[in-house]
Motif scaffolding. Structure first.
Motif, mmCIF file in Angstrom:
data_model
loop_
_atom_site.group_PDB
_atom_site.id
_atom_site.type_symbol
_atom_site.label_atom_id
_atom_site.label_comp_id
_atom_site.label_asym_id
_atom_site.label_seq_id
_atom_site.Cartn_x
_atom_site.Cartn_y
_atom_site.Cartn_z
ATOM 1 N N ARG A 81 28.387 48.610 43.484
ATOM 2 C CA ARG A 81 28.476 47.142 43.528
ATOM 3 C C ARG A 81 27.084 46.508 43.452
ATOM 4 N N ARG B 143 40.553 51.730 49.666
ATOM 5 C CA ARG B 143 39.306 51.055 50.050
ATOM 6 C C ARG B 143 39.570 49.592 50.417
ATOM 7 N N ASN C 160 34.311 46.960 46.117
ATOM 8 C CA ASN C 160 33.791 48.178 46.756
ATOM 9 C C ASN C 160 34.486 49.435 46.250
ATOM 10 N N ASP D 270 43.321 47.678 59.995
ATOM 11 C CA ASP D 270 41.939 47.784 60.457
ATOM 12 C C ASP D 270 41.320 46.378 60.526
ATOM 13 N N ARG E 26 37.942 45.007 59.000
ATOM 14 C CA ARG E 26 37.823 44.594 57.593
ATOM 15 C C ARG E 26 37.602 43.089 57.465
ATOM 16 N N ARG F 288 33.991 42.566 57.820
ATOM 17 C CA ARG F 288 33.299 43.082 56.630
ATOM 18 C C ARG F 288 33.423 42.104 55.463
ATOM 19 N N ARG G 148 26.592 37.666 52.545
ATOM 20 C CA ARG G 148 25.452 38.418 52.015
ATOM 21 C C ARG G 148 25.313 38.254 50.506
HETATM 22 P P1 ATP Z 1 26.587 48.347 52.561
HETATM 23 O O1 ATP Z 1 25.762 47.802 51.448
HETATM 24 O O2 ATP Z 1 26.573 47.483 53.778
HETATM 25 O O3 ATP Z 1 26.327 49.789 52.857
HETATM 26 P P2 ATP Z 1 29.126 49.335 51.686
HETATM 27 O O4 ATP Z 1 30.212 48.702 50.885
HETATM 28 O O5 ATP Z 1 28.436 50.502 51.073
HETATM 29 O O6 ATP Z 1 28.089 48.195 52.035
HETATM 30 P P3 ATP Z 1 29.758 51.109 53.847
HETATM 31 O O7 ATP Z 1 30.025 50.775 55.277
HETATM 32 O O8 ATP Z 1 28.551 51.906 53.500
HETATM 33 O O9 ATP Z 1 29.719 49.709 53.086
HETATM 34 O O10 ATP Z 1 31.072 51.810 53.306
HETATM 35 C C1 ATP Z 1 31.113 52.510 52.071
HETATM 36 C C2 ATP Z 1 32.446 52.273 51.381
HETATM 37 O O11 ATP Z 1 33.525 52.780 52.194
HETATM 38 C C3 ATP Z 1 32.786 50.802 51.140
HETATM 39 O O12 ATP Z 1 32.200 50.325 49.959
HETATM 40 C C4 ATP Z 1 34.295 50.828 51.061
HETATM 41 O O13 ATP Z 1 34.737 51.193 49.773
HETATM 42 C C5 ATP Z 1 34.668 51.935 52.038
HETATM 43 N N1 ATP Z 1 35.012 51.383 53.368
HETATM 44 C C6 ATP Z 1 34.167 51.135 54.383
HETATM 45 N N2 ATP Z 1 34.824 50.631 55.451
HETATM 46 C C7 ATP Z 1 36.132 50.560 55.083
HETATM 47 C C8 ATP Z 1 37.313 50.122 55.746
HETATM 48 N N3 ATP Z 1 37.293 49.657 56.974
HETATM 49 N N4 ATP Z 1 38.481 50.200 55.048
HETATM 50 C C9 ATP Z 1 38.528 50.687 53.793
HETATM 51 N N5 ATP Z 1 37.446 51.105 53.125
HETATM 52 C C10 ATP Z 1 36.262 51.048 53.749
#
Ligand code: ATP
Ligand code: MG
Length: 438
Positions: free
Chosen positions: A71, A159, A164, A203, A206, A209, A216
């Motif tokens: 992303r 996800r 994401n 969850d 979310r 998030r 952000r």
């Molecule tokens: P960041 O830039 O903050 O790291 P990120 O999208 O990479 O953002 P992470 O916490 O590193 O966030 O999580 C990695 C991936 O895991 C996310 O992009 C998402 O696809 C998946 N993910 C994280 N948390 C959840 C959740 N609660 N439910 C479903 N998928 C999740």
């Protein structure tokens, strides 16, 4: 099976036979964005992550870059971390990489550790828990049946947000989009995958998030996602405290806290997220946002504010409000006050005893600094390890009108004066000059 046939994309590695990977739902075909139509070049990918991808590919496994890194690169931003997903089981990943450590009890993840303690997280494709099973509480199901691995489509659909769930495929450098994430990226929208209410119920973190990504990245929350947050906001009480704390810290330290908290107020999530801070009024909302704006400015300078400084700054309007009512004159009274008002918040978020102690130290210092310079014990206060942070907090409160700017200037002048040289006490002289018998 010959090595070349195993290397073909789509060929099933032997471990996929049997019950390890279950046959799951039929998802719509993904759209494939070829290399010529996107901006992800290998130069923008961390060399170690690239190494992991190539290593898995050479062994005949699917290897995709996934999540925030895809992303962020598509948005021309610097990714925070690089996550890889594959169809190799965790134990296979462990065998392929010597520098690998498996973590997690319910769902095993592989951490590949590189120089400087850099970690590339490798997860095996996972699928959504089966909600057709009859259980009393759906949340229970998320916990106990999260043990099944799945296909890439399963993994994309489980996800959180469409932006994401994009996969960058190392075999042909294309992007695999199962959930129309590329469209949302172009329209700058945060959209939950699936039914927002169901996904937030499974969850509740979310919701936080989604709001964080919106603030952000400067994206809008898609209409149904926003409605879902408003309808499910009470569910946040059931969110995991440890993960909620992690999210709050990421928000406070990330440089977009003001935008995030504005959305927490607008969506009505705030009172459920911070039940200990009731009742609060409009003026406190204004102060909180002003303080968070100052924290964001601090983060923008490249200086990452510490956890306890962020929390002390964030809680200040509530603490100050109650402090004014109590009219505390002595530091002992202040200790009792802090115990009654800071501890409930800290236990709500499982803050460590150390952080709790540091927050109280900062408040004690601010309380003393509000009395101005020239008081007893001033030099001792300035010499404390936590004083520079207390001064940062004091400046920050000064900029938001929470403490008089004249007092801040007074302290700025005071710390410029070098403390007088302390004479060595007589017993130290004696110890130094002591003649030992040989
Ligand atoms: P960041 O830039 O903050 O790291 P990120 O999208 O990479 O953002 P992470 O916490 O590193 O966030 O999580 C990695 C991936 O895991 C996310 O992009 C998402 O696809 C998946 N993910 C994280 N948390 C959840 C959740 N609660 N439910 C479903 N998928 C999740
Ligand atoms: Mg990430």
């Amino acid at each position: 099976m010959s090595k070349s046939s195993r290397n073909q994309e789509g060929a099933n590695p032997p471990h996929q036979s049997g019950s390890f990977f279950r046959k799951t739902k039929n998802f719509p075909e993904p759209s494939i964005v070829p290399r010529s139509s996107h901006n992800i070049s290998r130069e923008l990918i961390d060399p170690d992550a690239l190494n992991v991808l190539y290593h898995l590919k050479r062994r005949g496994y699917k290897a995709y870059l996934v999540g925030g890194c895809v992303r962020d690169i598509l948005l021309h931003l610097k990714p925070k971390d690089f996550d890889v997903c594959t169809d190799a089981s965790p134990s296979r990943v462990r065998k392929i990489f010597r520098n690998c450590r498996l973590i997690g009890r319910r769902f095993r993840l592989a951490h590949i550790i590189f120089k400087g303690n850099k970690i590339i997280e490798v997860s095996t494709f996972r699928r959504e828990p089966d909600f057709s099973i009859e259980t009393e509480d759906r949340r229970d199901l998320t916990i106990h049946s999260n043990k099944y691995y799945g296909t890439p489509a399963d993994d994309a659909w489980r996800r959180d947000f469409t932006i994401n769930a994009l996969f960058y495929n190392i075999s042909d450098f294309s992007i695999i989009d199962y959930v129309r994430g590329m469209d949302d990226l172009r329209s700058r929208l945060i959209r939950v995958i699936g039914d927002p209410e169901k996904r937030f119920y499974e969850d509740p973190v979310r919701m936080m998030r989604g709001i964080e990504f919106s603030a952000r990245l400067g994206f809008d929350l898609e209409a149904e996602t926003l409605e879902g947050i408003k309808r499910c906001r009470g569910e946040i009480r059931h969110g995991s405290p440890a993960r909620m704390k992690e999210e709050i810290m990421a928000i406070l330290q990330g440089g977009h806290a003001c935008g995030c908290f504005s959305l927490f107020f607008d969506t009505g999530l705030f009172p459920f997220l911070f039940p200990d801070f009731q009742p609060w009024d409009e003026s406190q909302t204004k102060y909180i946002l002003a303080i968070l704006g100052q924290l964001d400015s601090l983060a923008a300078t490249g200086e990452k504010p510490s956890e306890h400084l962020c929390l002390a700054a964030f809680m200040w309007p509530f603490i100050a409000n109650r402090l004014e009512k109590e009219e505390i004159r002595h530091v002992n009274g202040l200790d009792f006050f802090l115990r009654d008002h800071v501890n409930p918040f800290c236990s709500h978020f499982y803050l460590s005893v150390h952080n709790r102690h540091l927050i109280k130290e900062l408040y004690r210092a601010v309380w003393r600094m509000r009395r101005g310079t020239g008081n007893k014990g001033e030099v001792r206060l300035i010499r404390k390890d936590f004083f520079p942070e207390a001064m940062t907090l004091f400046r920050l409160l000064g900029k938001c009108g929470q403490v008089d700017q004249g007092l801040v200037d007074g302290w700025e002048e005071r710390i410029k004066v070098k403390p007088k040289h302390r004479r060595r006490p007589w017993w130290r002289h004696r110890a130094k000059n002591k003649v030992t018998a040989s």
